[in-house]
Design an enzyme around this catalytic site. Structure first.
Site, mmCIF file in Angstrom:
data_model
loop_
_atom_site.group_PDB
_atom_site.id
_atom_site.type_symbol
_atom_site.label_atom_id
_atom_site.label_comp_id
_atom_site.label_asym_id
_atom_site.label_seq_id
_atom_site.Cartn_x
_atom_site.Cartn_y
_atom_site.Cartn_z
ATOM 1 N N ARG A 300 0.869 -1.416 0.056
ATOM 2 C CA ARG A 300 0.061 0.092 0.067
ATOM 3 C C ARG A 300 0.792 1.154 0.038
ATOM 4 O O ARG A 300 1.947 1.221 0.845
ATOM 5 C CB ARG A 300 -0.966 0.116 1.294
ATOM 6 C CG ARG A 300 -1.950 -1.095 1.404
ATOM 7 C CD ARG A 300 -2.741 -0.826 2.585
ATOM 8 N NE ARG A 300 -3.332 -2.141 3.242
ATOM 9 C CZ ARG A 300 -4.410 -2.651 2.632
ATOM 10 N NH1 ARG A 300 -4.882 -2.114 1.487
ATOM 11 N NH2 ARG A 300 -4.956 -3.839 3.009
ATOM 12 N N HIS A 360 3.057 -9.472 1.406
ATOM 13 C CA HIS A 360 2.785 -8.679 2.392
ATOM 14 C C HIS A 360 4.209 -8.191 3.027
ATOM 15 O O HIS A 360 4.147 -6.951 3.767
ATOM 16 C CB HIS A 360 1.837 -9.066 3.392
ATOM 17 C CG HIS A 360 1.372 -8.236 4.487
ATOM 18 N ND1 HIS A 360 1.893 -8.419 5.615
ATOM 19 C CD2 HIS A 360 0.453 -7.211 4.326
ATOM 20 C CE1 HIS A 360 1.082 -7.577 6.331
ATOM 21 N NE2 HIS A 360 0.307 -6.449 5.594
#
Length: 617
Positions: A300, A360
């Site tokens: 992100r 991740h």
């Protein structure tokens, strides 16, 4: 009949609403900030608000009738709506209409100054509901109520059956906004006629209906935080530049590579600046003529990301740049697809990770040929996203190192993520899904054996969530062996501390404060030679089994001591925190026996870190 998860969900929703009415609204009132209802307004207020409605709100509204010529409209997920029942006095028929509360207007409309010294607001939906006569002239308004729909926005892609993941995901995203409704929030006074109509049209069951006191969607209260009342806000806190990254002279420009070359650097955000550490590192790498390659994971990032712009600049400067963009990052899929395409157009090698797994981990590797002719790896491994905006409010850690061992580990891992390598052995990393869980359990079991052998043994873990059964069972075994276990957790925790014969040596604490506690730390006493890891993994099935996660072991003694002091502070009875009890309930500990406020962990960390001085190495 509510059961299980549904019952708990209703309980939490009702508790959420009660907190606003019982705590937040009275506190706002005491501070002179009033959220009014239409019934609270006098004639002068109503006259002035009529003008605001006519000039600024009425032109934007779009009432949608529901009748044989107008089918029930699509209700977008999480939008706030008004249900309106009207009667045509000539025909004698009762009709239904849906009115969406505009999302591009302020949710709380500031009322004109009445010289009272108070700042007053009225919810937009309340203002609209009391002007329906202008929207339905000639009709009798029978009833109006608020409602809000939550839709299932899970994205499901059979990755092994698609040739183009990017196109498949884009197609799925277009479908997602039309996902089936799974929750209907309604105002507590909604009549049964309206409710039955909504349930029928939305195909919602009774268990999925949440009857709540207004206002619905309390997230819009963030608008009110923009008010200029500094005494009601946290004092301004400017992050400091990490001591190792400060130039010797204030007028000099920091050399990030030279600083990392002098020794590993551990940064602690937001107390230490992301802009002058992580961002400066990648920006310097983008223009450094000695940098040959940059490899980075992006899970992100922010809308105007300087990180992405630096990668683009690096590619334009002729460097080999690899960006692993996780386009399946939940609710950031569209943004990440946009970044991926922008990076590709600039010549960056963009990959999307491994089939069936989300990437991740937070990794950045810079390969540089230093002035001595040696090719070195400059690595950064973090606990948080490469996001300059969230770095100001999320608490995270990051390690910078020139360790050849870490550099080779990251090279192998990036090769696995971008190619066909299958790497099962790393030297300073623990990597999921292959061996991170097993590696942590091995450390936990070692502590248990050390305790049984009379050696120093202790376990300290900081995570966002602790729900993995195998890890929890290992911690229970360690507790039974006599190991003191400290768990510093922000959110979900399935482990039960303090149960005799099972977990009597386990303590669980949680800190909720100005910043969102986000870092993950794993500390093991290891018979006097502590083994300490930081990284991206929470103790959850999705992290350990369905994601690529990475933890890195710290080597410098001062970093290990720094994290030991972090645990000492967080777990201290003198620090304000929430304690998890053996029955699974949380109790708040905010004041001492004399009623004095306990120490604020985050304020104390800001003070300590801000007072650090640059030490020549």
């Amino acid at each position: 009949m509510l059961t299980g998860v549904g019952e708990k969900a209703h309980e939490l929703q009702e508790r959420h609403a009660r907190v606003f009415h019982d705590e937040i609204k009275p506190a706002l009132d005491a501070a002179g900030i009033h959220i009014e209802n239409w019934s609270d307004l006098d004639e002068n207020d109503r006259t002035r608000i009529d003008e605001i409605f006519s000039a600024q709100i009425f032109p934007v509204l779009m009432p949608l009738a529901v009748d044989p010529a107008h089918p029930f409209p699509y209700i977008s997920g999480l939008s706030l709506n008004l249900s309106v029942r009207v009667r045509n006095p000539k025909a004698g028929r009762t009709e239904f209409a849906r009115l969406k509360v505009p999302q591009n207007l302020p949710r709380f409309v500031e009322l004109p100054d009445d010289a009272s010294g108070l700042v007053r607001y009225i919810p937009l939906e309340d203002l609209i509901a009391n002007h329906l006569g202008e929207l339905f002239p000639g009709m009798e308004i029978l009833a109006t109520h608020e409602f809000r729909v939550t839709r299932n926005e899970d994205v499901e892609i059979e990755e092994d059956e698609t040739e183009n993941l990017l196109q498949a995901l884009e197609k799925e995203l277009r479908r997602r906004r039309f996902g089936p409704p799974i929750r209907l929030e309604i105002s507590e006074d909604m009549d049964d006629v309206t409710l039955q109509l909504l349930m029928s049209e939305l195909e919602i069951t009774e268990q999925e209906v949440y009857r709540l006191p207004g206002p619905l969607d309390l997230s819009d209260l963030f608008e009110i935080t923009g008010i200029d009342r500094p005494e009601l806000k946290y004092p301004k806190q400017v992050p400091t530049t990490a001591a190792q990254f400060r130039p010797a002279e204030p007028t000099d420009k920091a050399d990030i590579f030279a600083a990392i070359g002098r020794g590993d650097v551990l940064v602690h955000h937001p107390y230490e600046s992301f802009a002058t550490s992580v961002q400066a590192f990648i920006e310097q790498a983008a223009v450094d003529p000695n940098v040959l390659a940059i490899k980075q994971t992006l899970y992100r990032t922010s809308g105007d990301s300087p990180i992405v712009e630096a990668l683009i600049q690096a590619a334009q400067n002729g460097k080999a740049v690899l960006a692993l963009v996780e386009i399946k990052a939940r609710f950031d899929e569209e943004a990440n697809i946009g970044w991926a395409r922008k990076l590709e157009r600039a010549g960056v090698h963009v990959v999307y990770g491994l089939v069936g797994l989300k990437t991740h981990c937070k990794l950045l590797l810079v390969v540089r040929q230093d002035r001595d002719g040696v090719l070195r790896h400059y690595s950064h491994i973090g606990t948080g996203n490469y996001n300059p905006k969230t770095s100001r409010i999320y608490e995270d850690l990051g390690l910078f190192t020139t360790s050849n061992t870490v550099g080779k580990d990251l090279t192998r891992l990036f090769n696995e993520l971008s190619g066909y390598a299958i790497e099962k052995k790393f030297k300073r990393l623990l990597v999921a899904p292959l061996h991170l869980r097993a590696g942590l359990i091995k450390h936990i079991d070692t502590e248990a054996q050390n305790a049984l052998d009379g050696k120093p043994a202790r376990i300290r873990i900081k995570v966002n969530s602790m729900v993995d059964e195998l890890v929890i069972d290992a911690l229970y075994r360690a507790s039974q062996a006599g190991v003191e276990v400290d768990v510093f957790v922000r959110g979900i925790c399935s482990l039960r501390p303090g149960i005799a014969g099972l977990s009597q040596n386990i303590r669980v604490r949680s800190v909720l404060g100005r910043y969102l506690e986000h870092s993950r730390v794993f500390w093991f006493a290891n018979d006097g030679d502590p083994q300490v890891y930081i990284g991206s993994a929470d103790m959850m099935h999705r992290n350990l089994d369905r994601r690529v996660e990475a933890l890195v072991r710290l080597r410098r003694a001062e970093h290990i001591v720094e994290l030991e002091e972090l645990f000492d502070l967080a777990m201290s009875d003198a620090t304000a925190s929430w304690w998890l009890e053996e029955d699974g309930t949380w109790s708040r500990h905010a004041r001492d026996e004399r009623g004095e406020p306990l120490r604020d962990l985050q304020v104390e960390l800001a003070r300590r870190i801000g007072s650090r001085r640059r030490v020549a190495r």
